[in-house]
Scaffold this motif. Sequence first.
Motif, short mmCIF file in Angstrom:
data_model
loop_
_atom_site.label_atom_id
_atom_site.label_comp_id
_atom_site.label_asym_id
_atom_site.label_seq_id
_atom_site.Cartn_x
_atom_site.Cartn_y
_atom_site.Cartn_z
N TYR A 179 0.83 -1.36 -0.03
CA TYR A 179 0.03 -0.06 0.20
C TYR A 179 0.94 1.22 0.01
CZ TYR A 179 -3.83 3.13 1.22
OH TYR A 179 -4.97 4.09 1.17
N LEU A 180 1.99 1.29 0.81
CA LEU A 180 2.79 2.52 0.92
C LEU A 180 3.51 2.73 -0.48
CD1 LEU A 180 4.07 4.42 2.81
CD2 LEU A 180 5.99 2.74 3.14
N THR A 181 3.75 1.60 -1.15
CA THR A 181 4.44 2.00 -2.38
C THR A 181 3.50 2.19 -3.36
OG1 THR A 181 4.50 -0.34 -2.94
CG2 THR A 181 6.42 0.07 -1.96
N LEU A 182 2.25 1.95 -3.36
CA LEU A 182 1.40 2.17 -4.24
C LEU A 182 0.61 3.68 -4.14
CD1 LEU A 182 -0.58 -1.11 -4.46
CD2 LEU A 182 0.55 -0.20 -6.43
N THR A 183 0.91 4.34 -2.74
CA THR A 183 0.22 5.52 -2.53
C THR A 183 1.18 6.65 -2.09
OG1 THR A 183 -0.36 5.04 -0.40
CG2 THR A 183 -2.01 4.34 -2.08
N GLY A 184 2.37 6.10 -1.64
CA GLY A 184 3.17 7.03 -0.88
C GLY A 184 2.83 7.40 0.74
N THR A 185 1.68 6.72 1.14
CA THR A 185 1.25 6.99 2.47
C THR A 185 0.92 5.41 3.11
OG1 THR A 185 -1.02 7.02 1.73
CG2 THR A 185 0.10 9.02 1.86
N HIS A 186 1.11 5.56 4.44
CA HIS A 186 0.72 4.46 5.12
C HIS A 186 -0.74 4.28 5.30
CE1 HIS A 186 0.28 2.01 8.73
NE2 HIS A 186 1.33 1.69 8.73
N PRO A 187 -1.25 3.06 5.04
CA PRO A 187 -2.96 2.80 5.00
C PRO A 187 -3.50 3.36 6.46
CG PRO A 187 -1.47 0.63 5.33
CD PRO A 187 -0.60 1.72 4.87
N TYR A 188 -2.88 3.20 7.66
CA TYR A 188 -3.47 3.79 8.38
C TYR A 188 -2.96 4.87 9.18
CZ TYR A 188 -5.70 -1.06 7.98
OH TYR A 188 -6.54 -1.98 7.50
N ALA A 189 -2.22 5.73 8.40
CA ALA A 189 -1.56 6.96 8.78
C ALA A 189 -0.57 6.76 9.92
CB ALA A 189 -2.72 7.91 9.36
N GLN A 190 0.14 5.76 9.79
CA GLN A 190 1.11 5.23 10.86
C GLN A 190 0.78 4.71 12.31
OE1 GLN A 190 4.51 5.02 10.08
NE2 GLN A 190 4.36 5.65 7.95
N TRP A 191 -0.62 4.71 12.28
CA TRP A 191 -1.27 4.12 13.51
C TRP A 191 -0.73 2.77 13.55
CZ3 TRP A 191 -6.40 5.56 15.92
CH2 TRP A 191 -6.67 7.11 16.09
N PRO A 192 -0.52 2.04 14.91
CA PRO A 192 -0.09 1.02 15.09
C PRO A 192 -1.63 0.13 14.84
CG PRO A 192 0.62 2.08 17.06
CD PRO A 192 0.07 3.02 16.07
N ALA A 193 -1.31 -1.11 14.24
CA ALA A 193 -2.45 -1.86 13.78
C ALA A 193 -3.57 -2.12 14.97
CB ALA A 193 -1.81 -3.27 13.35
N ASN A 194 -2.95 -2.33 16.11
CA ASN A 194 -4.07 -2.70 17.28
C ASN A 194 -4.84 -1.41 17.89
OD1 ASN A 194 -1.82 -1.55 18.23
ND2 ASN A 194 -2.04 -2.49 20.36
N GLU A 195 -4.34 -0.12 17.43
CA GLU A 195 -4.98 1.08 17.59
C GLU A 195 -6.06 1.35 16.39
OE1 GLU A 195 -2.57 4.32 18.72
OE2 GLU A 195 -1.29 3.10 20.13
N ALA A 196 -5.53 0.92 15.27
CA ALA A 196 -6.37 1.27 14.11
C ALA A 196 -7.36 0.28 14.25
CB ALA A 196 -5.48 0.75 12.91
N LEU A 197 -7.36 -1.05 14.87
CA LEU A 197 -8.53 -1.74 15.13
C LEU A 197 -9.57 -1.23 15.96
CD1 LEU A 197 -9.94 -4.51 14.68
CD2 LEU A 197 -8.28 -5.46 16.44
N ASN A 198 -9.10 -0.58 17.06
CA ASN A 198 -9.95 -0.16 17.89
C ASN A 198 -10.57 1.15 17.35
OD1 ASN A 198 -9.15 -1.95 19.93
ND2 ASN A 198 -7.24 -0.85 20.75
#
Length: 290
Positions: free
Chosen positions: A213-232
């Motif tokens: 995702y990062l290589t395709l968009t230049g950005t992190h899919p969850y705006a650099q949030w850790p995955a467990n916080e993105a889940l919450n």
Amino acid sequence: MGYVLGGRFDLAEVISEGGTSTVYRAIDRIGLWAREQTPEVAVKVIQPHAKIRQELVELLHREARLLRDCVHRNLVRIYDSDYDGKYHYLVMEFLKGRSLAQILVDRQGRPLSPSVSFQIVRAAGQGLVHMHRLGIVHGDLKPRNIFMTSTGEIKIVDFGTVLMLDGPRHHERAAALLDQIGLLTPAYASPEMLMGEPRAESDDVYSLAVVAYLTLTGTHPYAQWPANEALNANLTPPPPPTISPAQWRVLASGLALNRRDRIETVGEFVQRLGRPPWFYRLCGQRAPLS
């Protein structure tokens, strides 16, 4: 630089330096004597006064034990580790080129083309598949750990966080060390890893999907949030505009924050993601989600 490590490796120059270890380009005296074509090696040396040094030493030698026989064109070669009475060190293949992280920084947020992105994901994925066949999960794949050589090869280059899939006792000890040292990168680790659950191949699927995702968009899919916080927070990334809806469904499955919704193996993820849009039109199918 003057120091000969273990009576064999002439330290020539510093490649990189961190708070706990230094990586050098070195000349293998035995390789030079044997007139090998490439007597150069890379050597990672634990700094003698580093904090939590004993834990780092244990992980360094563990990395060598697990990876010295893990040989694949998309994995940097790990040769051995040793202690010369002063320094603990790991000897590995010397590479010329740049990490994917350096390439992305140089592009200043501009994404890679889908063809280049898929080439990187496919190559890194093939290296991970080989590790999984040997029962090893990487656990910390990220752009800094993917290296593009000057000859166009793509290799995974850091294995300090690897764990075995089928060794619960050793898993608990190694996982405790990793947690104590804080080697995992929260922005690329799966929610299950961050919550201390036993590792699975799908943890590497998640990390590889974040890299894709990062290589395709230049950005992190969850705006650099850790995955467990993105889940919450119930975050959902927008689809990259340069890939088809079918390819996005596959990528979204790799990015799933619940393991039960995620593609289970790297091989399956890479195969599905690399299929061209016409494949699904020809078959009259939607890209499966799991």
